[in-house]
Structures are given as C-alpha cells and as structure tokens.
Design an enzyme around this catalytic site. Structure first.
Site, short mmCIF file in Angstrom:
data_model
loop_
_atom_site.label_atom_id
_atom_site.label_comp_id
_atom_site.label_asym_id
_atom_site.label_seq_id
_atom_site.Cartn_x
_atom_site.Cartn_y
_atom_site.Cartn_z
N ASP A 213 0.97 -1.30 -0.03
CA ASP A 213 -0.11 0.16 -0.04
C ASP A 213 0.99 1.09 0.02
O ASP A 213 2.22 1.18 0.14
CB ASP A 213 -1.01 -0.09 1.20
CG ASP A 213 -2.27 0.56 1.12
OD1 ASP A 213 -2.30 1.47 0.02
OD2 ASP A 213 -3.43 0.42 1.37
N GLY A 239 4.05 1.23 -2.57
CA GLY A 239 3.70 1.71 -3.58
C GLY A 239 2.52 2.24 -4.06
O GLY A 239 1.56 2.28 -3.10
N ASP A 240 2.08 2.29 -5.25
CA ASP A 240 0.71 2.87 -5.68
C ASP A 240 0.13 2.00 -6.58
O ASP A 240 0.61 1.51 -7.73
CB ASP A 240 0.88 4.41 -6.50
CG ASP A 240 -0.46 5.16 -6.74
OD1 ASP A 240 -1.32 4.06 -6.84
OD2 ASP A 240 -0.43 6.01 -7.30
N PHE A 241 -0.81 1.22 -6.36
CA PHE A 241 -1.48 0.26 -6.96
C PHE A 241 -2.23 0.81 -8.20
O PHE A 241 -2.51 0.04 -9.26
CB PHE A 241 -2.47 -0.48 -6.25
CG PHE A 241 -3.45 0.14 -5.66
CD1 PHE A 241 -4.53 1.05 -6.13
CD2 PHE A 241 -4.08 -0.02 -4.39
CE1 PHE A 241 -5.44 1.81 -5.77
CE2 PHE A 241 -5.11 0.45 -3.65
CZ PHE A 241 -5.86 1.37 -4.44
N HIS A 261 -14.75 -1.50 -4.73
CA HIS A 261 -15.94 -0.59 -4.44
C HIS A 261 -15.71 0.92 -4.19
O HIS A 261 -16.57 1.58 -4.56
CB HIS A 261 -16.90 -1.11 -3.34
CG HIS A 261 -16.34 -0.70 -1.81
ND1 HIS A 261 -17.29 -0.81 -0.74
CD2 HIS A 261 -15.09 -0.28 -1.44
CE1 HIS A 261 -16.35 -0.73 0.17
NE2 HIS A 261 -15.37 -0.13 -0.18
#
Length: 351
Positions: A213, A239-241, A261
């Site tokens: 995350d 990191g950045d998904f 969601h």
C-alpha cells in the site's frame, strides 16, 4: 412515537413515521458519541451533573438527550425520583458499543456518519441522482480523499478508524470461508496496516505474505507484524496500485479487500490490470467485497452503494459486474464464495 401509536396507523404512515424516527434516533446516538458519554459510564453509573461537567454541556438538555436514548435501549436511568442533576445513568449492552476501545466498537462509524461532510453530502442526494457525479466534489470542490487529508485530517482520522473497525469485523468470516492452503505467497493489495493479512497468516502457518500500500496507509504495520511475531513471514512494500505492483518476490495470489468498491470501472480495470501483470497464468486473484444480488431483493448494500455514489466515484457491484471487470482484465471468474458476513470472496484465475 410508541409502537402502539404506530400500529394504529396505515402501512404507509408507519413506514414514513419510522423513517423520520430513525433519523432522529441516529442523530441522538451521534451526539452521544460526540460527547463520549459511553466511555464516561464504563466504570459505573454517573449523575447528570457529573456527565454535564465532564462534557461541558447544559445539564437539563443533556438529561433530555439521555432520556430519549434510554427509551430506545441506549443507557438506563437508575433513580427517576431524584432532581434532574442528581439523576444517574448507566450503560446497556447497546451503549457499550459506543465505547472507543472495545472489540466491535461502533464509535468511529457513528462519528463518521454524524460528521458535517456526511450530512452535507446526503443533503445533496438529488444532485448525484441528476448528474451521476459525487455530491461531495460538488459541495467541497475536491474529492473526499483530498478533503480528509488536506482540509480535515481530524475527520480523516475518524474515517480511517471507522473503516478499520468495520473491516476487522469481517476478517474472521473471510479467513474461515476460503481455503488459502494451496497458496504459498499472498500479496494483500491496498491492505493498509495489515490486520486482514495477519489474520490469514496466523491461520495458515506455511503461508508467506506481502503487504502492499502507499506509505501513509502502512504506517504502523511493522509494529503490528512484530507484535504478531510474523516478521519472518510478512514483508511490507510501499507503492501505488494505480502505477504498478512489485513483481518480485513472485506471488501465487493477490487479494483485494474492500478496494474496488471505492472506484469506477476504469480505475478498477487499472488496479486489476496491474494485479494481472504480476500473476502468471493459473494464479489466483481474490476480491472480498459486499456483492449486490442480481434480483431486486431488499439489501442494505443498496444504501451503501448510495453512500459511494455521494462521496466517491465507486459503487457496489453484482456478481455479473465483477465477472465483466475480471474478463476485461485477463481473468476468468471461477467461483463466488459466501461467508458468514455481509461480504463474499470472488475468485478469479489469470488466463
């Protein structure tokens, strides 16, 4: 309004009467949470004078609030013959869940839905229905995520506490429902502080875990990993998904719990596509989400879906909608597993 009075009304009158009453009850519970009344009663009964002094509130008005809550099972008044300031209140099984530091606490969630930004968003529901856009962005000129970080970090802290508390109520049911034994290395994508991943690892001693995350989300995760004595089996990676997922070490499965969601289909496809890039054909993608029924069966999830419409670009989805997202991302939906909670586990296989 008593049950006897409601019973004498027509069905439409009863429905509308309860709708108004429920809104009033919610408001009184939210104010009690705001002033921390339940926490003040943890050590036993206290008088209105003591409670008013501790909360810096008007004694008679505080009494009227607690009297109303007592009528619906929150708190109990123990000496009704005394003067107002001497009257004492104690907890009930319901009010205990307004305490902040107990398992299953509803405190943060009540505080979140009692916040100004929630009330203002729901007050603009008609705007979102007309435009299909989040009312939040329309009201505040920025996204909910930006606002809670930049403008109201105090409200942001309550929001994250609320989400974490709710998420933890799902963990046991999700872990019990799915057989993780065939997986050797599992990456929890967007896993925050890692409570869910740690629960999985504790239940499956042979499993290795990777918590992934952004830096702010995983803050404090390493301390929890140490407390769980899982330093040798759980790695934290930042990191950045939306950009990419770490391709090393190799993983057998990725799991996304309550991530998709929050986002519209294009953003979901980006996240899923990044998961697909680190999963070899035949490897698994697990999605833990509240899944809406395909039929028109009554479901509380339909109201959560409106909450997402108002404040994010996300939505709750049906099995069919998740199947479409998976197929567009290089997966095939293999099964949807019910759990002993509001959520299901959707299993996709990389093709």
């Amino acid at each position: 309004m008593s049950q006897t009075q409601l019973d004498s009304l027509t069905l439409p009158q009863q429905v509308f009467g309860m709708a108004v009453l429920n809104d009033w009850i919610a408001s009184t519970i939210q104010v009690a949470a705001y002033y921390g009344i339940a926490d003040l009663l943890q050590d036993g009964p206290r008088s209105i004078a003591e409670l008013a002094a501790a909360t810096q509130t008007h004694p008679d008005s505080l009494y009227r609030l607690l009297r109303a809550l007592t009528s619906v099972g929150f708190f109990e008044e123990s000496n009704t013959n005394a003067a107002i300031q001497e009257r004492r209140f104690t907890q009930t099984p319901l009010s205990r869940y307004l305490c902040q530091d107990i398992p299953g606490s509803m405190y943060a969630m009540v505080r979140q839905f009692g916040s100004e930004w929630e009330h203002r968003s729901w007050g603009e529901l008609a705007y979102s229905i007309r435009t299909g856009q989040p009312a939040f962005d329309h009201i505040f000129g920025k996204s909910c995520w930006q606002y809670l970080v930049e403008d109201r970090p105090d409200e942001g802290a309550i929001f994250h506490q609320s989400m974490s508390a709710f998420s933890q109520t799902l963990n046991a049911a999700l872990v019990q429902a799915y057989d993780f034994s065939g997986i050797q290395a599992l990456m929890d994508v967007g896993g925050g502080q890692g409570a869910f991943l740690l629960a999985i690892l504790q239940a499956h001693p042979a499993l290795q875990g990777i918590l992934f995350d952004h830096a702010q989300a995983v803050e404090g995760a390493k301390e929890l990993i140490v407390q769980a004595d899982l330093e040798e089996r759980c790695r934290v990676m930042v990191g950045d998904f939306f950009e990419s997922l770490p391709s090393s070490p190799t993983v057998d499965a990725c799991i996304l719990k309550q991530i998709l969601h929050d986002w519209d289909d294009p953003h979901c496809l980006t996240i899923l596509g990044n998961c697909r890039r680190v999963l070899e054909p035949g490897k698994k993608l697990l999605i833990a989400e509240l899944v809406l029924p395909e039929s028109h069966a009554p479901t509380f999830g339909a109201f959560i879906d409106l909450e997402l419409l108002l404040n994010t670009y996300g939505r709750e989805r049906t099995d069919r909608q998740y199947r479409t997202l998976l197929e567009q991302s290089g997966f095939t939906l293999s099964q949807v597993i019910p759990t002993a909670s509001s959520h299901r586990i959707i299993e996709g296989i990389a093709v």
